[in-house]
Enzyme design. Sequence first.
Site, PDB file in Angstrom:
ATOM      1  N   SER A 214       0.978  -1.409  -0.077  1.00  0.00           N
ATOM      2  CA  SER A 214      -0.088   0.003   0.050  1.00  0.00           C
ATOM      3  C   SER A 214       1.117   1.151   0.095  1.00  0.00           C
ATOM      4  CB  SER A 214      -0.865   0.086   1.122  1.00  0.00           C
ATOM      5  OG  SER A 214      -1.716   1.274   1.278  1.00  0.00           O
TER       6      SER A 214
ATOM      7  N   TYR B  58      -1.498  -0.123   9.849  1.00  0.00           N
ATOM      8  CA  TYR B  58      -1.933  -0.561   8.588  1.00  0.00           C
ATOM      9  C   TYR B  58      -0.525  -0.368   7.951  1.00  0.00           C
ATOM     10  CZ  TYR B  58      -3.586  -0.948   4.131  1.00  0.00           C
ATOM     11  OH  TYR B  58      -3.852  -1.118   2.556  1.00  0.00           O
TER      12      TYR B  58
HETATM   13  P1  NAI Z   1     -10.937  -5.130   1.094  1.00  0.00           P
HETATM   14  O1  NAI Z   1     -10.856  -5.002   2.674  1.00  0.00           O
HETATM   15  O2  NAI Z   1     -12.065  -4.940   0.139  1.00  0.00           O
HETATM   16  O3  NAI Z   1     -10.558  -6.798   0.838  1.00  0.00           O
HETATM   17  C1  NAI Z   1      -9.519  -7.502   1.602  1.00  0.00           C
HETATM   18  C2  NAI Z   1     -10.248  -8.728   1.890  1.00  0.00           C
HETATM   19  O4  NAI Z   1      -9.188  -9.539   2.775  1.00  0.00           O
HETATM   20  C3  NAI Z   1     -11.543  -9.029   2.560  1.00  0.00           C
HETATM   21  O5  NAI Z   1     -12.437  -9.561   1.795  1.00  0.00           O
HETATM   22  C4  NAI Z   1     -11.514  -9.716   3.887  1.00  0.00           C
HETATM   23  O6  NAI Z   1     -12.563 -10.492   4.229  1.00  0.00           O
HETATM   24  C5  NAI Z   1     -10.034 -10.635   3.550  1.00  0.00           C
HETATM   25  N1  NAI Z   1      -9.491 -10.521   4.884  1.00  0.00           N
HETATM   26  C6  NAI Z   1      -9.245  -9.762   5.991  1.00  0.00           C
HETATM   27  N2  NAI Z   1      -8.544 -10.354   7.010  1.00  0.00           N
HETATM   28  C7  NAI Z   1      -8.450 -11.564   6.537  1.00  0.00           C
HETATM   29  C8  NAI Z   1      -7.991 -12.707   7.268  1.00  0.00           C
HETATM   30  N3  NAI Z   1      -7.321 -12.471   8.605  1.00  0.00           N
HETATM   31  N4  NAI Z   1      -7.953 -13.982   6.575  1.00  0.00           N
HETATM   32  C9  NAI Z   1      -8.441 -14.092   5.442  1.00  0.00           C
HETATM   33  N5  NAI Z   1      -8.794 -12.961   4.605  1.00  0.00           N
HETATM   34  C10 NAI Z   1      -8.950 -11.583   5.199  1.00  0.00           C
HETATM   35  O7  NAI Z   1      -9.440  -4.283   0.094  1.00  0.00           O
HETATM   36  P2  NAI Z   1      -9.584  -4.236  -1.118  1.00  0.00           P
HETATM   37  O8  NAI Z   1      -9.601  -2.835  -1.427  1.00  0.00           O
HETATM   38  O9  NAI Z   1     -10.065  -5.212  -1.875  1.00  0.00           O
HETATM   39  O10 NAI Z   1      -7.911  -4.263  -1.313  1.00  0.00           O
HETATM   40  C11 NAI Z   1      -7.351  -5.638  -1.598  1.00  0.00           C
HETATM   41  C12 NAI Z   1      -5.781  -5.568  -1.017  1.00  0.00           C
HETATM   42  O11 NAI Z   1      -5.320  -4.330  -1.805  1.00  0.00           O
HETATM   43  C13 NAI Z   1      -5.534  -5.299   0.475  1.00  0.00           C
HETATM   44  O12 NAI Z   1      -4.438  -6.159   0.923  1.00  0.00           O
HETATM   45  C14 NAI Z   1      -5.157  -3.818   0.711  1.00  0.00           C
HETATM   46  O13 NAI Z   1      -4.510  -3.676   1.811  1.00  0.00           O
HETATM   47  C15 NAI Z   1      -4.649  -3.513  -0.801  1.00  0.00           C
HETATM   48  N6  NAI Z   1      -4.736  -2.126  -1.168  1.00  0.00           N
HETATM   49  C16 NAI Z   1      -5.997  -1.617  -1.538  1.00  0.00           C
HETATM   50  C17 NAI Z   1      -6.110  -0.519  -2.119  1.00  0.00           C
HETATM   51  C18 NAI Z   1      -7.304   0.148  -2.683  1.00  0.00           C
HETATM   52  O14 NAI Z   1      -7.484   1.352  -3.040  1.00  0.00           O
HETATM   53  N7  NAI Z   1      -8.415  -0.642  -2.861  1.00  0.00           N
HETATM   54  C19 NAI Z   1      -5.014   0.552  -1.975  1.00  0.00           C
HETATM   55  C20 NAI Z   1      -3.668   0.127  -1.188  1.00  0.00           C
HETATM   56  C21 NAI Z   1      -3.708  -1.238  -0.874  1.00  0.00           C
HETATM   57  C1  15L Z   2      -5.565   1.799   0.932  1.00  0.00           C
HETATM   58  O1  15L Z   2      -4.328   1.178   1.344  1.00  0.00           O
HETATM   59  C2  15L Z   2      -6.619   1.274   1.280  1.00  0.00           C
HETATM   60  O2  15L Z   2      -6.775  -0.244   1.360  1.00  0.00           O
HETATM   61  C3  15L Z   2      -7.788   1.677   0.566  1.00  0.00           C
HETATM   62  O3  15L Z   2      -9.188   1.276   1.123  1.00  0.00           O
HETATM   63  C4  15L Z   2      -7.631   3.263   0.169  1.00  0.00           C
HETATM   64  O4  15L Z   2      -7.881   3.884   1.283  1.00  0.00           O
HETATM   65  C5  15L Z   2      -6.279   3.670  -0.222  1.00  0.00           C
HETATM   66  O5  15L Z   2      -5.090   3.037   0.582  1.00  0.00           O
HETATM   67  C6  15L Z   2      -5.801   4.967  -0.302  1.00  0.00           C
HETATM   68  O6  15L Z   2      -4.987   5.512   0.286  1.00  0.00           O
HETATM   69  O7  15L Z   2      -6.690   5.894  -1.025  1.00  0.00           O
END
Ligand code: NAI
Ligand code: 15L
Length: 271
Positions: free
Chosen positions: A117, A142
């Site tokens: 991230s 985080y």
């Molecule tokens: P999200 O929160 O929608 O999805 C993460 C998934 O991981 C969820 O479905 C959740 O149930 C699962 N999870 C959480 N804890 C868990 C555990 N202990 N065991 C198994 N599964 C678990 O997040 P999103 O937006 O889909 O992001 C996906 C990845 O990308 C994350 O790792 C996030 O940190 C990273 N990320 C996302 C960004 C964004 O803009 N969407 C920005 C930066 C990083």
């Molecule tokens: C992240 O790492 C988060 O997973 C996402 O939900 C956004 O908040 C994103 O960064 C961001 O910085 O916009």
Amino acid sequence: MNPVSTLRFSRLLLTGAAGGLGRELRPRLKAYCDVLRLSDMATMAPAAAGEEVLECPLQDADAVMKLVDGVQAIVHLGGVSTEQPWAPILAANIMGMVNLYEAARKHQVKRIVFASSNHVMGFYRQDQVVDALSPPKPDGFYGLSKAFGEDVAQLYWDRWGIETVSVRIGSSFPEPKDRRMLSTWLSYDDLERLVMTALTAPVVGHSIIYGTSDNRSSWYDNRLVRHIGFAPQDSSEPFRAAVEAAQPVLDLKDPAVIYQGGGFVKAAPHG
Ligand code: NAI
Ligand code: 15L
């Protein structure tokens, strides 16, 4: 397992498949593999043809060991994705990361794409440019856990030759939601391009790349990772007028405006 020198995978594992990005990538990744194995601790849509669906909490080492058995490569999105208290972050992003890499080592998985991230670097200012060699400045538990995840990836490359691309994703949503995201936005199409180039680039070792579209304004420099060959094709620019109209004034004393991490730099997970 065979080294990842292929453009098509026999069995690919996608963790975090119930999440926002996981649901978006699920049909897209299926096009590049014979079998897509999907996992999350939350409920997922049932398996379609060519899919396997396994519920798996990342902190459960035995379950993760079984999850990784037989996969050629992993796209690791699973985990806590926002600022939270330490306990869930410890379970998912610290224990989960080690469990996944231990399983990858035992099952001889050769390539992982890790969803890191921008919050690894959240306490850099928005008038600074960071690259893959800039020292981390996490903006909370985080971001700290994602910095740890990148170190896990580095260790498993140095010691056991497992290649990883750690993608410091900016903000991957259907569209940029605010002025900050004009600089951090990553379209879903560019996310797919980035994940696929990271999976298929011939040699990556452990590479750290910033995941954004080709935005006009940016504080990320990806020149050190040109070997990956990521060429974003989208831009936040078409959204600029609407975003600026909705947020015409910025408080330049607000840490959320000053720092790259935005609101995360003042998120208070400690109650
Ligand atoms: P999200 O929160 O929608 O999805 C993460 C998934 O991981 C969820 O479905 C959740 O149930 C699962 N999870 C959480 N804890 C868990 C555990 N202990 N065991 C198994 N599964 C678990 O997040 P999103 O937006 O889909 O992001 C996906 C990845 O990308 C994350 O790792 C996030 O940190 C990273 N990320 C996302 C960004 C964004 O803009 N969407 C920005 C930066 C990083
Ligand atoms: C992240 O790492 C988060 O997973 C996402 O939900 C956004 O908040 C994103 O960064 C961001 O910085 O916009």
